[in-house]
Structure formats: C-alpha cells, structure tokens
Enzyme design. Sequence first.
Site, PDB file in Angstrom:
ATOM      1  N   GLU A  29       0.816  -1.215   0.000  1.00  0.00           N
ATOM      2  CA  GLU A  29       0.000   0.000   0.000  1.00  0.00           C
ATOM      3  C   GLU A  29       0.850   1.267   0.000  1.00  0.00           C
ATOM      4  O   GLU A  29       0.310   2.375   0.017  1.00  0.00           O
ATOM      5  CB  GLU A  29      -0.943   0.007   1.206  1.00  0.00           C
ATOM      6  CG  GLU A  29      -1.976  -1.103   1.172  1.00  0.00           C
ATOM      7  CD  GLU A  29      -2.820  -1.083  -0.106  1.00  0.00           C
ATOM      8  OE1 GLU A  29      -3.252   0.018  -0.503  1.00  0.00           O
ATOM      9  OE2 GLU A  29      -3.028  -2.144  -0.702  1.00  0.00           O
ATOM     10  N   GLU A  56       4.820   2.393   4.013  1.00  0.00           N
ATOM     11  CA  GLU A  56       3.531   1.716   3.937  1.00  0.00           C
ATOM     12  C   GLU A  56       2.414   2.705   3.639  1.00  0.00           C
ATOM     13  O   GLU A  56       1.252   2.325   3.510  1.00  0.00           O
ATOM     14  CB  GLU A  56       3.239   0.993   5.250  1.00  0.00           C
ATOM     15  CG  GLU A  56       4.297  -0.056   5.603  1.00  0.00           C
ATOM     16  CD  GLU A  56       4.052  -0.681   6.955  1.00  0.00           C
ATOM     17  OE1 GLU A  56       3.348  -1.704   7.002  1.00  0.00           O
ATOM     18  OE2 GLU A  56       4.545  -0.127   7.953  1.00  0.00           O
ATOM     19  N   ARG A  89       1.815   7.048   1.900  1.00  0.00           N
ATOM     20  CA  ARG A  89       1.981   7.850   0.681  1.00  0.00           C
ATOM     21  C   ARG A  89       3.060   8.911   0.839  1.00  0.00           C
ATOM     22  O   ARG A  89       2.988   9.756   1.731  1.00  0.00           O
ATOM     23  CB  ARG A  89       0.645   8.521   0.343  1.00  0.00           C
ATOM     24  CG  ARG A  89       0.687   9.394  -0.886  1.00  0.00           C
ATOM     25  CD  ARG A  89      -0.669  10.032  -1.133  1.00  0.00           C
ATOM     26  NE  ARG A  89      -0.611  10.867  -2.329  1.00  0.00           N
ATOM     27  CZ  ARG A  89      -0.767  10.410  -3.570  1.00  0.00           C
ATOM     28  NH1 ARG A  89      -1.027   9.130  -3.765  1.00  0.00           N
ATOM     29  NH2 ARG A  89      -0.684  11.218  -4.608  1.00  0.00           N
ATOM     30  N   GLY A 135       1.087   2.405   7.635  1.00  0.00           N
ATOM     31  CA  GLY A 135       0.039   1.994   6.712  1.00  0.00           C
ATOM     32  C   GLY A 135      -1.079   3.018   6.618  1.00  0.00           C
ATOM     33  O   GLY A 135      -1.645   3.426   7.623  1.00  0.00           O
ATOM     34  N   SER A 153      -0.294   9.562   5.095  1.00  0.00           N
ATOM     35  CA  SER A 153      -0.173  10.422   3.921  1.00  0.00           C
ATOM     36  C   SER A 153       0.665  11.643   4.248  1.00  0.00           C
ATOM     37  O   SER A 153       0.535  12.234   5.322  1.00  0.00           O
ATOM     38  CB  SER A 153      -1.564  10.859   3.444  1.00  0.00           C
ATOM     39  OG  SER A 153      -1.466  11.666   2.288  1.00  0.00           O
ATOM     40  N   ALA A 168      -0.056   4.699  11.581  1.00  0.00           N
ATOM     41  CA  ALA A 168      -1.039   4.244  10.608  1.00  0.00           C
ATOM     42  C   ALA A 168      -2.189   5.244  10.495  1.00  0.00           C
ATOM     43  O   ALA A 168      -2.696   5.747  11.503  1.00  0.00           O
ATOM     44  CB  ALA A 168      -1.574   2.873  11.018  1.00  0.00           C
ATOM     45  N   GLY A 223      -2.226  24.621   9.264  1.00  0.00           N
ATOM     46  CA  GLY A 223      -3.047  25.567   9.998  1.00  0.00           C
ATOM     47  C   GLY A 223      -3.721  24.998  11.230  1.00  0.00           C
ATOM     48  O   GLY A 223      -4.471  25.706  11.920  1.00  0.00           O
ATOM     49  N   LYS A 242      -0.330  27.636  15.727  1.00  0.00           N
ATOM     50  CA  LYS A 242      -0.518  26.892  14.488  1.00  0.00           C
ATOM     51  C   LYS A 242       0.610  25.870  14.329  1.00  0.00           C
ATOM     52  O   LYS A 242       1.748  26.122  14.712  1.00  0.00           O
ATOM     53  CB  LYS A 242      -0.533  27.832  13.286  1.00  0.00           C
ATOM     54  CG  LYS A 242      -1.789  28.661  13.161  1.00  0.00           C
ATOM     55  CD  LYS A 242      -1.774  29.450  11.865  1.00  0.00           C
ATOM     56  CE  LYS A 242      -3.071  30.223  11.689  1.00  0.00           C
ATOM     57  NZ  LYS A 242      -3.091  30.976  10.419  1.00  0.00           N
ATOM     58  N   ARG A 249      -0.109  14.318  18.870  1.00  0.00           N
ATOM     59  CA  ARG A 249      -1.186  13.408  19.248  1.00  0.00           C
ATOM     60  C   ARG A 249      -2.488  14.191  19.409  1.00  0.00           C
ATOM     61  O   ARG A 249      -2.501  15.411  19.492  1.00  0.00           O
ATOM     62  CB  ARG A 249      -0.849  12.697  20.556  1.00  0.00           C
ATOM     63  CG  ARG A 249      -0.816  13.610  21.778  1.00  0.00           C
ATOM     64  CD  ARG A 249      -0.298  12.913  23.001  1.00  0.00           C
ATOM     65  NE  ARG A 249      -0.372  13.791  24.188  1.00  0.00           N
ATOM     66  CZ  ARG A 249       0.169  13.508  25.355  1.00  0.00           C
ATOM     67  NH1 ARG A 249       0.851  12.379  25.521  1.00  0.00           N
ATOM     68  NH2 ARG A 249       0.059  14.349  26.380  1.00  0.00           N
TER      69      ARG A 249
END
Length: 310
Positions: A173, A189, A191, A206, A209, A232, A255, A267, A280
């Site tokens: 993936e 895993e 993008r 996984g 992005s 993930a 932002g 920000k 987190r």
Amino acid sequence: MSELRSASGIGVASYAGDSLLDVWYPAPTLGRVPADVTGVETLTDGDPIRGVRTQSVRTVIANLDSPPIDIADVFLRLHLLSHRLALPRSINLDGVFGLLPAVAWTSLGPVRVADLSDVRLRARQHGIHLTVHSIDKFPRLVDYVAPSGVRIADADRVRLGAYLAEGTTVMHEGFVNFNAGTLGACMVEGRISAGVIVGNGSDVGGGASIMGTLSGGGNEVITVGERCLIGANAGIGISLGDDSVVEAGCYITAGAKITLPDGQIVKASVLSGATNLLWRRNSVSGALEAVPRKGSWGGLNAALHINDAG
C-alpha cells in the site's frame, strides 16, 4: 556554469507516428558527455502490434536549473532521480505535466491512448493478451530502473522519478511519487507525495499520507527527518524534525491549532521541522497536542531492510 549542473544520456525512444511516447536511458550521467551504451545508438526497430517504432536518441541538458524543454529532456531528468544521480528537489521539473502526454503503459510497452483498441485487437490476433497497467503521464519506476538494495511490493505504486535509497522497503500500500523519496533505509507503507523527502530510519505507516505540492496551490515542500514514525492512517502537512512521532490516526495540517504543554495554542506551521516531538490528539478533550518526547519508538526492524539481490 558548473559541469555538474548539466546532464546527458543515450537512450531508446518509442514513437507512435511523430508522437514521442517515452525514452529509456540505460546509463544517464551528469555532465555533457553521455556514457557509452553498447548497441543502443545502432538500435532501430519497429513493433507492428503496438504500431510503435524505436530509435536511439542522444540528449544533453545544458543546465538542470532551467525547466525541461521537451519529452526526452523530462525523461532524462526522471532517470537522473531514479538512478540516484540527483536528489529530489535538486533539479528543475517545472512544466513537466504540460510536456508529457498521457500514455497507455502496457505489458507490451507504451501505446498511444488513441491506438489502444486497435493494438488490443492486433495483440489478440497474435494470441497475446494485452494488460494495461495504467493510463498516465508517468510510467512505473521498475520498467526503467531497478535501484539496488530496494524492495517494492507493488511496482504500480512507484513512479519513474522516485528516489529510493538503499535499504528502502515499499510495501503493497506504499506509494512514492516522482521528485520524492527516501534518503536512507525506510519503511514506506503510506503515501510519499511529489516533492517529499523522508530521512534515514523513518517509517511511514500503513495508510499514512504526506502532503505534496501538485494540487491545492501549496508551495510548502515537506521533509521528514531521521528516525521518525508517522503512525497508521496519520498524515502531515508540515515538516518533521528528527526523532518525531505522529500518533496513529492523527492528521496535522499547517493551519491546525496545536496545544502545547504550557497551555499555549499555536498553528502547527510554527513547529514545522521541530525535533523530538510527539504529535497526538488528546483522547479526552479532542485537542491536537505537541509534547516533548524521550526514548525511542522502537525503530525499524533491520532484518526487513536488508534488500540484497539474490
């Protein structure tokens, strides 16, 4: 002008009529004198099934800081990246989408999209089943370059022009765009979008992005430092400094309002590139937080990144 800001290569070009579809450069090089590739300059052939002819080309780029001027120029720059001769973001790729045509990348090689139905019919007449991998402006990396010390579980998910350092593992993936990649042993895993660089020892989890710059008008280029973990289904629109962790499922845009340990709210862009932070979401209040972190998240499994060819 520095000789190292020029490049050249002898390649094999595919033409459908007068339309150039692609160029494969077996040995691109920095400098104006291309490396000799035995047999390539005498190569002239035709493929009656695809309706494509091939011939050798010699390409010289005088200045890699200037935008590419044609398709052969673009393909040479993409090869420089995937051969690890140029780092992502180090050469000019302005205007590549306007220069490159959409091509059907098939199991028989590149095909002009308008010819695809006829090519499929001719292939079946010869008992050949034609598989179309994609219709895109960029082909798969592995059809042109096989970087040493790299594992790619799904070849369709890494474009030519990706820079993959030795020790990189791209799982099924995982995705790596052109002009982006890894600078050391990494687990991918998720993008890695265009323009993004991921440092040694980092793990893109996984479904995670990393924002690129191809759409949405963004100009910020993102760097992930060394020994970072993007959990993930997490995501970032800012850079991460070394030894940083983004909690699974936590998305940090530039932002986004971040609460600091002293209660101050800033920000996320203010903290872009900061080291040793845990990003987190507070499970009680729902607020996004950035807190100092200590110790190690465990690091990469070294055995998974020994990618020597058998």
